[in-house]
Design an enzyme around this catalytic site. Sequence first.
Site, mmCIF file in Angstrom:
data_model
loop_
_atom_site.group_PDB
_atom_site.id
_atom_site.type_symbol
_atom_site.label_atom_id
_atom_site.label_comp_id
_atom_site.label_asym_id
_atom_site.label_seq_id
_atom_site.Cartn_x
_atom_site.Cartn_y
_atom_site.Cartn_z
ATOM 1 N N GLY A 148 -19.567 37.539 111.484
ATOM 2 C CA GLY A 148 -19.254 38.545 112.338
ATOM 3 C C GLY A 148 -18.286 39.518 111.601
ATOM 4 N N CYS A 149 -18.158 40.612 112.306
ATOM 5 C CA CYS A 149 -17.278 41.611 111.747
ATOM 6 C C CYS A 149 -15.903 41.203 111.707
ATOM 7 C CB CYS A 149 -17.492 43.025 112.377
ATOM 8 S SG CYS A 149 -17.375 43.126 114.038
#
Lengths: 345, 345, 345, 345
Positions: A148-149
């Site tokens: 995920g970012c």
Amino acid sequence: MKIGIIGATGYGGADLLRLLWQHPKVSEIITYTSSQQDLHIHESYPHLISIYEQKLEELNADKIAEDVDVVFLATPPGVSSELSATLARSGAQVIDLSGDLRLANPAIYEAWYKRRSAPVELLNKAVYGLTELNRDQIRQAKIISNPGCYPTATLLGLAPLIKAQLVEPESIIIDAKSGTSGAGRSPSLMTHFSEMNENFKAYQVNTHKHVPEIEQVLHSWNEQIDTVTFQPHLVPMVRGIMATIYAKSTKPLTEDYLRKLYQTSYQEDRFVRIRPSGLYPATKEVYGSNFCDIGITYDERTGRITIVSVIDNVVKGASGQAIQNWNVMNGWDESTGLNVAPTYP
Amino acid sequence: MKIGIIGATGYGGADLLRLLWQHPKVSEIITYTSSQQDLHIHESYPHLISIYEQKLEELNADKIAEDVDVVFLATPPGVSSELSATLARSGAQVIDLSGDLRLANPAIYEAWYKRRSAPVELLNKAVYGLTELNRDQIRQAKIISNPGCYPTATLLGLAPLIKAQLVEPESIIIDAKSGTSGAGRSPSLMTHFSEMNENFKAYQVNTHKHVPEIEQVLHSWNEQIDTVTFQPHLVPMVRGIMATIYAKSTKPLTEDYLRKLYQTSYQEDRFVRIRPSGLYPATKEVYGSNFCDIGITYDERTGRITIVSVIDNVVKGASGQAIQNWNVMNGWDESTGLNVAPTYP
Amino acid sequence: MKIGIIGATGYGGADLLRLLWQHPKVSEIITYTSSQQDLHIHESYPHLISIYEQKLEELNADKIAEDVDVVFLATPPGVSSELSATLARSGAQVIDLSGDLRLANPAIYEAWYKRRSAPVELLNKAVYGLTELNRDQIRQAKIISNPGCYPTATLLGLAPLIKAQLVEPESIIIDAKSGTSGAGRSPSLMTHFSEMNENFKAYQVNTHKHVPEIEQVLHSWNEQIDTVTFQPHLVPMVRGIMATIYAKSTKPLTEDYLRKLYQTSYQEDRFVRIRPSGLYPATKEVYGSNFCDIGITYDERTGRITIVSVIDNVVKGASGQAIQNWNVMNGWDESTGLNVAPTYP
Amino acid sequence: MKIGIIGATGYGGADLLRLLWQHPKVSEIITYTSSQQDLHIHESYPHLISIYEQKLEELNADKIAEDVDVVFLATPPGVSSELSATLARSGAQVIDLSGDLRLANPAIYEAWYKRRSAPVELLNKAVYGLTELNRDQIRQAKIISNPGCYPTATLLGLAPLIKAQLVEPESIIIDAKSGTSGAGRSPSLMTHFSEMNENFKAYQVNTHKHVPEIEQVLHSWNEQIDTVTFQPHLVPMVRGIMATIYAKSTKPLTEDYLRKLYQTSYQEDRFVRIRPSGLYPATKEVYGSNFCDIGITYDERTGRITIVSVIDNVVKGASGQAIQNWNVMNGWDESTGLNVAPTYP
């Protein structure tokens, strides 16, 4: 190699198209869609006119596996749980940008995502693609679960500290700020321009899906770490994440010691840049690029370490790291196709 | 009453002019300057054309004290250290929006501000104008030291918790985000539009002047609190501050208990608005107004309380709170001239 | 080839560094400065850390001419008037991004720029680098005068119409809008974030320096055109120019006819993209790239043609077109180093 | 007086609530909805919490007419065509902020709005509420058709010129730029933050509904004017409209002559402010206020007049002008409740 992209009409997909245009190992790109077939890519994204002239093709897992050598899934939750196994069985490399394959424990996935987990066998095959920390495994993987970012910015910011056991296990607080592109392309009131401009918002207080992802990785590095406080906010900008990370040191330190620790930890990693003393990165300094820039300091008054870690959420937080992992899987230079300097100003 | 404003060409001064235009107790406003005399106000601020037609007058402390009943100082550091005593001696009410009179201990001022402190006698006379918490003292004050913008959002966000002794003294972390107006009107590379738009920046890591101001007040409420971690950031927007505050609870709590504590603490305070469960204020929801909006929750997993506190930094963080204090000093309704609804969107 | 950049600390220079990093014909880049020598590039531009490690060198025209094969001047007015002749004499290719060499008539330069013109002999040697319209001359040039950002968007938008004599000569109105990067890196009140965000401004009404540049080129295409109305505005964004152009048709037309005219005119020009009927480009659709995108229509009610032409002012309006010209001068593929897809969103 | 607002969940309605909060003639406000009844206003608009505690009520025309003295309709197209007649019959004052009653000719309405027009009898009763130009009629009106946002900025910018017959009838071009609030509160891809920030867009080229509204009024002032070119654009900001207007003069003029003409024309109009020579208003200089600010000049080179006219589209372009008209209808001071200075910065 022939590339397939599923979910090309989202921002992650569009950025894959931007970066793969000049990637020297790409012979052809086919884009798949579940709903918009026969649409030209540039009808959805006019900025790609004259660059990509093909149409979106119908999504059919069996056919995709025959047609391409690698599949990037930039899809909503639930899709890759179903498609990845089929694709991988047929021999294609699979790089999943969704969150479906990130959490090893199905119960935790289901508690935070409020939906059915992928089967354990599939989860076991997927390698977590935090490139700088997991290269050896990635080299041998068939299925990559792209991070995920927020976890990317957070984990790269914390890794040297945690691995050196320098942090009180219960003291970690991550105050994260993201541009709106992380919320995707579907219009909503929250990301309506008139509501978001000249505005700053906290959201999903204590409930964001990236909490267990961060905790799982930190725990794998230090078993004493069970929980962290992670709080995301929306900034009136499009691209960029900053994670400001606070942690209590286990012992008195100097900033100089910390900086050397980080420089040593990342000396082989060209996409991680440690800032000199007194300087902290701003999000725009990595705009459009695959860099993760980190500033670090120690406060004698409070005994706390502060880490400022920034990425472009769409690149290092999605498309760029996906390509970086694909390069590693194939034994190519890790930066192939990713030598894009940040666009500034 | 006759009003004097020193520093009318800064943003705090301009916002005083906006709000005082319709204040029913104002008979006349005179604006003073040290450098731009004979300039019309609207030559500096075209938005005030036809509203204020007067010129800026020369700054002369003795003359000001004769001419006006109250003086608002919206001046750079160092000015009010020199002017306030003279003005107050002559009988004018003095409301100082600068940081010069906020820190009771000159040594601390000098360590953080890197300049000479005002004399102790003057500091002793100045009352800290955090209106909701200090009304009784403000009522009898001649000199008000108006709080900083970050401390206002932070202290209103923390007051009920600290006063109820619910927080581990060493656990407080304030991650604050501000629009650029807090940096003032002088152009700089940091706030140059091309550098600031689509950008998010951390600044003055562990060194911001508002740290000792927050610590001084928290310590006065709970002697065990000596230090906090306070970290400011710049958001690509003009107005608004959010303080996201994290603190370890001294005991297990419920969110419901917290909400009631806050509602009770602020039940007489019309400018403080507590949000319902699950909702957190965004900065734009107080834009242009004197409100401080607060959301609060408790995380059972980590034992931490999270508080989201927002203000318009130019209003409740400067001009609005100054007028609120002036109202209190004179026994008027506290909201006189301040019943301005937020401008949304 | 060895590259010299004079003025690397401005935005045009920084963007040259971004694009030239991966240009295959570049062997080395030396950056020169008149005032900041011994500063590392990344001290001025942290986003370039790890990409460029060299220092800025002292500006000395004779030495530069010995050291490099081509010089890009991204300098303030007046500099290239002095340096270009020396540099060119010594055999270096010169590409001047300033306005010094654009106007053939010194009297017009002096009237609009309010400063001394370069000598006529130098002006006569400089070729106007509007690549798509001037390739043959550029191929043989030693000195290129790179067009202004507004003229680039305007002239590419108008060229097919003017050359086909389809427009009433006195009817041309160009309403142009630019991001703030066009105003450069020097902080000013006009481009101070707090003054520019949530704001839209007209500036230099009827007095912008790009007026005579546009008129000179249009006149060279159609002698009946002497004057145009050109009005620039500042948009609260960093990159991008839109020129909305209005002109009276000399005869009744169809939109279809116009579109075919434009498509034919630009069929060999990969950086000019004509939009389909009913679609008009937005500035972000060329962000970071060298494209000029054009939409066009005809209004039967008024007999007017409307053209919407967009570029990234820093790229096609400066650094990108400079590199495009350099490619043409050397007989390389015109898009060498410029195959950068727009960054979207 | 008792106020009814239909369409309070849109931006026009929200701004009416902001401004009417302190209007001295308001005794009560009832908000009506066709779809969200029983929702508290602050559930839709958290910024109004503690200011408005009431719920939205069911929309029933007969009941509304009994309950209130004046109805503001801030509704989508088609609603007031149906409701206004009923409301007016019952004696309530009606102020319609939609476009339904603005065009006197049903055929023109139907051609541009692509929907059925209101009946002619209703159109005949509605007075066009461009306050500064139509006060006498407004004083006696029962139904006001509040002007569109673009026509307000455009017509106030053009009125003195047109009435003095100073403009070539076919030469008028209006290049207009608006913040996104004019597009309303419904999320859409066009106004999605990630698509709109750092972007500038032209839209509805030659087809905007405000074209016939502008033409109708200009024609009523000068019969020779039949058509204009009006082109709107979206600016990455929330509030504000600038109309940059170009027109050929019928004879040589001086700027001084023009300025005096405008000053004289608007000398009784406190909401119209004419800027001094060389200065042009920016949109932020009227932010949140009811002002229309105008700059004007004449270009001897081209014989064209340029007018820069700015308003806050939500205030003077909607809610503020509606209240101004309501004040006039009732013989109150025109600025009652509208003495709100612009919020700057």
